[in-house]
Scaffold this motif. Structure first.
Motif, short mmCIF file in Angstrom:
data_model
loop_
_atom_site.label_atom_id
_atom_site.label_comp_id
_atom_site.label_asym_id
_atom_site.label_seq_id
_atom_site.Cartn_x
_atom_site.Cartn_y
_atom_site.Cartn_z
N ARG A 17 0.90 -1.07 0.09
CA ARG A 17 -0.03 -0.10 -0.04
C ARG A 17 1.01 1.19 0.01
NH1 ARG A 17 -3.08 -0.73 4.64
NH2 ARG A 17 -4.61 -1.97 3.38
N LEU A 18 1.13 1.88 -1.19
CA LEU A 18 1.85 3.20 -1.41
C LEU A 18 1.29 4.41 -0.92
CD1 LEU A 18 4.61 4.23 -2.22
CD2 LEU A 18 3.48 4.39 -4.39
N VAL A 19 1.70 5.12 0.13
CA VAL A 19 0.91 6.42 0.45
C VAL A 19 1.96 7.56 0.30
CG1 VAL A 19 -0.10 7.74 2.49
CG2 VAL A 19 0.05 5.01 2.25
N VAL A 20 1.40 8.43 -0.58
CA VAL A 20 1.99 9.52 -0.90
C VAL A 20 1.27 10.73 -0.64
CG1 VAL A 20 2.72 10.98 -2.90
CG2 VAL A 20 2.79 8.35 -3.04
N THR A 21 1.75 11.90 -0.03
CA THR A 21 1.25 13.20 0.12
C THR A 21 1.36 14.15 -0.84
OG1 THR A 21 1.01 12.76 2.74
CG2 THR A 21 0.87 14.97 2.06
N MET A 22 0.54 14.82 -1.36
CA MET A 22 0.77 15.79 -2.29
C MET A 22 -0.38 17.12 -2.15
SD MET A 22 1.35 13.76 -5.84
CE MET A 22 1.48 15.09 -6.44
N TYR A 23 0.13 18.33 -1.89
CA TYR A 23 -0.63 19.38 -1.90
C TYR A 23 -1.48 19.30 -0.64
CZ TYR A 23 0.52 19.31 -6.75
OH TYR A 23 1.23 19.54 -7.88
N GLY A 24 -0.93 18.69 0.35
CA GLY A 24 -1.93 18.38 1.64
C GLY A 24 -2.78 17.27 1.54
N MET A 25 -2.90 16.57 0.59
CA MET A 25 -3.68 15.35 0.51
C MET A 25 -3.01 14.27 0.48
SD MET A 25 -6.64 17.03 -2.01
CE MET A 25 -5.36 17.60 -3.15
N LYS A 26 -3.54 13.03 1.09
CA LYS A 26 -2.95 11.59 0.84
C LYS A 26 -3.43 10.77 0.15
CE LYS A 26 -1.26 11.00 5.58
NZ LYS A 26 -1.32 10.25 6.90
N PHE A 27 -2.72 10.42 -0.91
CA PHE A 27 -3.34 9.33 -2.02
C PHE A 27 -2.66 8.10 -1.61
CE2 PHE A 27 -3.26 13.60 -3.63
CZ PHE A 27 -4.62 13.68 -4.45
N SER A 28 -3.31 6.92 -1.78
CA SER A 28 -2.82 5.62 -1.74
C SER A 28 -3.03 4.90 -2.87
CB SER A 28 -2.98 5.04 -0.47
OG SER A 28 -4.39 4.88 -0.35
N SER A 29 -2.32 3.67 -3.12
CA SER A 29 -2.70 2.54 -4.02
C SER A 29 -2.01 1.29 -3.44
CB SER A 29 -2.35 2.74 -5.29
OG SER A 29 -0.91 2.79 -5.43
N GLU A 30 -2.83 0.06 -3.97
CA GLU A 30 -2.39 -1.07 -3.39
C GLU A 30 -2.10 -1.79 -4.70
OE1 GLU A 30 -4.90 -3.17 -0.57
OE2 GLU A 30 -5.03 -1.37 0.75
N HIS A 31 -0.90 -2.43 -4.60
CA HIS A 31 -0.51 -3.36 -5.65
C HIS A 31 0.77 -4.06 -5.31
CE1 HIS A 31 -2.79 -1.20 -8.91
NE2 HIS A 31 -2.46 -0.02 -8.38
N TYR A 32 0.98 -5.20 -6.20
CA TYR A 32 2.22 -6.13 -5.79
C TYR A 32 3.31 -5.23 -6.56
CZ TYR A 32 -0.90 -9.46 -4.50
OH TYR A 32 -2.07 -10.20 -3.97
#
Length: 67
Positions: A17-32
């Protein structure tokens, strides 16, 4: 440690589960791992620095530094 180094150390059965914060918002995605390595769109993420990692619900959460 960079995200690419983390991916190279994992086996292909580890869900990330990759979590990236950009512009004060958190975005996540789940992959292998192979997803992030095989898609050209994620090349920018591979060079980012990992600031935190933990296992939650049998998934490796990786937090990347905001640039």
């Amino acid at each position: 440690m960079k995200f690419n180094a983390v991916l190279m150390a994992l086996d292909q059965n580890t869900k990330i589960r990759l979590v990236v914060t950009m512009y004060g918002m958190k975005f996540s995605s789940e992959h292998y791992p192979e997803y992030y390595l095989d898609h050209k769109e994620s090349d920018e993420l591979l060079d980012k620095v990992v600031v935190d990692m933990r296992v939650v619900d049998n998934c490796l959460e990786v937090f990347l530094r905001e640039n």
